[in-house]
Design a protein around this motif. Structure first.
Motif, PDB file in Angstrom:
ATOM      1  N   ALA A   1       0.828  -1.364   0.260  1.00 21.84           N
ATOM      2  CA  ALA A   1       0.078   0.012   0.142  1.00 21.84           C
ATOM      3  C   ALA A   1       0.755   1.311   0.253  1.00 21.84           C
ATOM      4  O   ALA A   1       0.451   2.458  -0.493  1.00 21.84           O
ATOM      5  N   ASN A   2       2.182   1.180   0.471  1.00 23.73           N
ATOM      6  CA  ASN A   2       2.966   2.297   0.628  1.00 23.73           C
ATOM      7  C   ASN A   2       3.547   2.589  -0.685  1.00 23.73           C
ATOM      8  O   ASN A   2       3.975   3.844  -1.090  1.00 23.73           O
ATOM      9  N   MET A   3       2.997   2.101  -1.948  1.00 18.41           N
ATOM     10  CA  MET A   3       3.482   2.331  -3.329  1.00 18.41           C
ATOM     11  C   MET A   3       2.715   3.555  -3.797  1.00 18.41           C
ATOM     12  O   MET A   3       3.405   4.552  -4.208  1.00 18.41           O
ATOM     13  N   LEU A   4       1.713   4.017  -3.073  1.00 17.17           N
ATOM     14  CA  LEU A   4       1.018   5.069  -3.389  1.00 17.17           C
ATOM     15  C   LEU A   4       1.710   6.284  -2.727  1.00 17.17           C
ATOM     16  O   LEU A   4       1.817   7.302  -3.524  1.00 17.17           O
ATOM     17  N   VAL A   5       1.937   6.006  -1.494  1.00 17.55           N
ATOM     18  CA  VAL A   5       2.887   7.225  -0.794  1.00 17.55           C
ATOM     19  C   VAL A   5       4.107   7.482  -1.775  1.00 17.55           C
ATOM     20  O   VAL A   5       4.434   8.599  -2.005  1.00 17.55           O
ATOM     21  N   GLY A   6       4.728   6.364  -2.048  1.00 17.44           N
ATOM     22  CA  GLY A   6       6.348   6.729  -2.761  1.00 17.44           C
ATOM     23  C   GLY A   6       5.846   7.291  -4.138  1.00 17.44           C
ATOM     24  O   GLY A   6       6.682   8.219  -4.572  1.00 17.44           O
ATOM     25  N   PHE A   7       4.672   6.885  -4.502  1.00 20.58           N
ATOM     26  CA  PHE A   7       4.535   7.454  -6.141  1.00 20.58           C
ATOM     27  C   PHE A   7       4.298   9.152  -5.526  1.00 20.58           C
ATOM     28  O   PHE A   7       4.812   9.777  -6.433  1.00 20.58           O
ATOM     29  N   ILE A   8       3.401   9.372  -4.575  1.00 22.04           N
ATOM     30  CA  ILE A   8       3.227  10.920  -4.497  1.00 22.04           C
ATOM     31  C   ILE A   8       4.699  11.666  -4.261  1.00 22.04           C
ATOM     32  O   ILE A   8       5.017  12.515  -4.548  1.00 22.04           O
TER      33      ILE A   8
ATOM     34  N   THR B   1      -2.084   0.728   8.997  1.00 23.99           N
ATOM     35  CA  THR B   1      -3.436   0.867   8.536  1.00 23.99           C
ATOM     36  C   THR B   1      -3.937  -0.097   7.823  1.00 23.99           C
ATOM     37  O   THR B   1      -5.226  -0.492   7.955  1.00 23.99           O
ATOM     38  N   ALA B   2      -3.134  -0.288   6.653  1.00 26.04           N
ATOM     39  CA  ALA B   2      -3.952  -1.289   5.748  1.00 26.04           C
ATOM     40  C   ALA B   2      -4.128  -2.800   6.104  1.00 26.04           C
ATOM     41  O   ALA B   2      -4.890  -3.278   5.947  1.00 26.04           O
ATOM     42  N   LEU B   3      -3.077  -3.142   7.132  1.00 27.39           N
ATOM     43  CA  LEU B   3      -3.295  -4.310   7.732  1.00 27.39           C
ATOM     44  C   LEU B   3      -4.248  -4.302   8.714  1.00 27.39           C
ATOM     45  O   LEU B   3      -4.924  -5.336   8.664  1.00 27.39           O
ATOM     46  N   SER B   4      -4.818  -3.415   9.309  1.00 30.62           N
ATOM     47  CA  SER B   4      -6.091  -3.294  10.085  1.00 30.62           C
ATOM     48  C   SER B   4      -7.387  -3.321   9.239  1.00 30.62           C
ATOM     49  O   SER B   4      -8.228  -3.739   9.974  1.00 30.62           O
TER      50      SER B   4
END
Lengths: 172, 429
Positions: free
Chosen positions: B85-92, B406-409
């Protein structure tokens, strides 16, 4: 090797899950298992049988270390003392150039050493014939063997047939 | 317990780490001595690429497992899904860097300076790849593709949980998406590494560089997976993840640390052996001016995992696994530091030099960087990571875990309809 005849009672199972169940059962009944034979390594068998971890990898590490030293010290001696040659303007003692060969000899010594050790420890080798209980334990049968001098023969026999094995007796 | 709730200490710690990161970045911005803010931007680039790569590798590994029919990791694949899910953060973050490069608000890249490129035959020759347009466009297209694949796989995996029957339609669909992703990732990650990282040394190139950097990402991803699983197990979750699974993760850490060393050394030895000035300058600079980091890199990333994890039992004990994972994670972060900072420093110094003397910069590639920068040598933040660099890393790490947890929860910890789940539960090494 001095060979002592042993009277062995053994059972052949069709399936490794039957074998695992039977080995557990034998442990519960405190029957002394002589050995278990299978055509392939069965997951989870070693801890049930209480086998110690193999020490072969320690030997492998030692052989590997010998290989490392042989290669590195050998090249050091050759290229600095015995026959120094300049390659491509590099110093005589060029460590980076030694590393691939050091790596190769480490792997070679480790592998060949472990194979030879394994053959010696298991009594295998060219021209050696070993006794085995049944042809099919090298194919598709799983075997539990009891030494008749260590267990009560009748108990072993009833145990084997109760757990669904095909019971046989043999002197090896 | 099949559900993780993200609250309490974990939330406080990750948010605290993010605050540390923000404060560090602000301090870097205001304390930064030069008007180019190269220290700030290079820290930003360093951590953005590092953590984006880690999350991409987490997704890559899911795709590898599915394509290779590997079931052992199915029980905790939600961890990797959450990490990706962190790929989106890295993308930004990478979009920020690409845009600031495009508008020339940072000066990380020598090739981004149009005047320098015009006078420089080497940069002129690389212009078709190293230019702000492609940097921005390529980043958007390629990282965007990764994000789309990651989100698609995640949604398929969540849909699979709702399945009633056992036709494995979702899994078949995942198999196609994975198989398509693998070649895309294989080529595109190399292109991204060239343009984000290798091009900070704009004159220099190495074909092994992309492999080396990608394996760094992969090893760091395994480290974080091990640490996260140990944390979750300490909370009483993931009881199904046994020593057998940790053993296999330990094997991956061990094997890929050796693979990383193989890549590192291959790159070094070919350049050392060929002894071409324009290539050796890269290692000469690092060995002369960064000797501690240069050798510590090998010690931490090779010797420690190699000798500690060689034994069977150290791969099965959480203590030794956690110890090695933490060290190796920091080691690969330092590896990235060593990839990025020297080049950025030279680019900044050259820029200052040009501005001060109004001179035309003439670069024989071999002398590029060496003569001038020997005089300027030691500088915290460039030569070694200072507290601000560590603070920035802690911030990014906090954000990484915040997003991951967060994604895991948001989903059950175990994907109960995964066809390989049963195999994974009975996994035995």
């Amino acid at each position: 090797m001095a060979h002592q005849d042993k009277e062995v009672i053994y059972g052949l199972y069709d399936d490794e899950t039957d074998l695992l169940k039977a080995v557990k059962e034998a442990k519960d009944q405190h029957l002394e298992i002589m050995d278990v034979y299978s055509p392939f390594p069965v997951h989870g068998l070693d801890p049930i049988l209480g086998l110690a971890e193999s020490r072969l990898h320690i030997a492998g590490f030692v052989y590997g270390a010998i290989g490392t030293l042989t290669a590195f010290l050998g090249m050091t001696w050759i290229f600095t003392k015995d026959w120094p040659i300049i390659f491509g303007g590099k110093p005589y003692w060029s460590v980076p150039a030694f590393i691939p060969i050091t790596f190769e000899l480490t792997v070679l010594f480790s592998c060949v050493g472990m194979v030879i050790t394994f053959y010696i420890v298991s009594g295998l080798g060219p021209g050696v014939t070993n006794d085995y209980l049944d042809d099919r334990i090298t194919d598709d049968k799983f075997c539990i063997a009891f030494d008749m001098s260590e267990v009560d023969g009748a108990a072993a026999k009833s145990f084997l047939s109760d757990t669904g094995a095909d019971v046989n007796q043999k002197i090896i | 317990m099949n559900q993780y709730t993200f609250s309490g200490t974990a939330k406080t710690v990750t948010i605290g780490a993010m605050i540390v990161g923000v404060v560090s970045m602000l301090l870097t911005w205001f304390v930064g001595a030069d008007d180019l803010q190269s220290r700030f931007w290079s820290n930003f680039l360093h951590n953005s690429t590092f953590f984006l790569g880690i999350s991409m590798m987490a997704f890559f590994f899911i795709a590898v497992c599915i394509t290779a029919y590997a079931g052992w990791a199915s029980v905790f694949k939600r961890v990797w899904e959450a990490m990706s899910a962190n790929m989106l953060v890295g993308f930004i973050f990478m979009l920020v860097i690409a845009l600031t490069t495009y508008f020339h608000w940072n000066h990380l890249y020598h090739w981004a300076d149009a005047a320098a490129v015009a006078e420089d035959p080497i940069l002129n020759g690389k212009k078709s790849f190293l230019n702000p347009n492609w940097y921005l466009f390529g980043t958007i297209i390629i990282v965007g593709t990764w994000v789309v694949f990651g989100r698609k796989m995640r949604s398929l995996s969540l849909d699979e949980d709702e399945d009633q029957g056992h036709d494995f339609a979702k899994h078949r669909s995942m198999r196609i998406w994975s198989a398509v992703f693998l070649p895309i990732m294989g080529f595109s990650s190399a292109a991204m590494i060239w343009q984000w990282l290798m091009s900070v040394d704009a004159h220099w190139y190495s074909t092994l560089y992309a492999w080396h950097a990608a394996v760094s990402w992969f090893v760091a991803m395994i480290c974080l997976t091990i640490l996260l699983l140990i944390y979750l197990k300490s909370k009483g979750l993931y009881k199904e993840v046994t020593n057998e699974h940790m053993h296999d993760l330990g094997k991956f850490l061990f094997a890929f640390s050796i693979f990383w060393t193989y890549m590192w050394f291959s790159q070094f030895m070919l350049i050392w052996y060929a002894n071409i000035g324009e290539e050796t300058t890269y290692f000469l600079l690092r060995r002369e001016e960064y000797p501690i980091l240069f050798y510590a890199n090998l010690a931490v990333n090779f010797l420690i995992p190699f000798f500690v994890l060689m034994r069977n039992d150290t791969k099965r004990k959480l203590g030794s696994l956690a110890f090695v994972s933490l060290l190796v994670f920091i080691g690969h972060w330092l590896d990235f530091f060593l990839m990025i900072k020297p080049g950025v420093k030279i680019t900044r110094d050259d820029h200052g030099h040009m501005a001060a003397h109004g001179e035309e910069v003439v670069h024989g590639a071999a002398e590029h960087g060496i003569h001038e920068s020997v005089a300027s040598s030691f500088e915290v933040g460039y030569t070694i990571p200072g507290l601000l660099e560590l603070g920035t890393m802690i911030g990014f790490l906090g954000l990484f875990f915040f997003v991951t947890l967060t994604a895991l929860s948001k989903a059950p910890l175990i994907a109960k309809n995964d066809p390989y789940l049963d195999e994974s539960l009975h996994h035995h090494t």
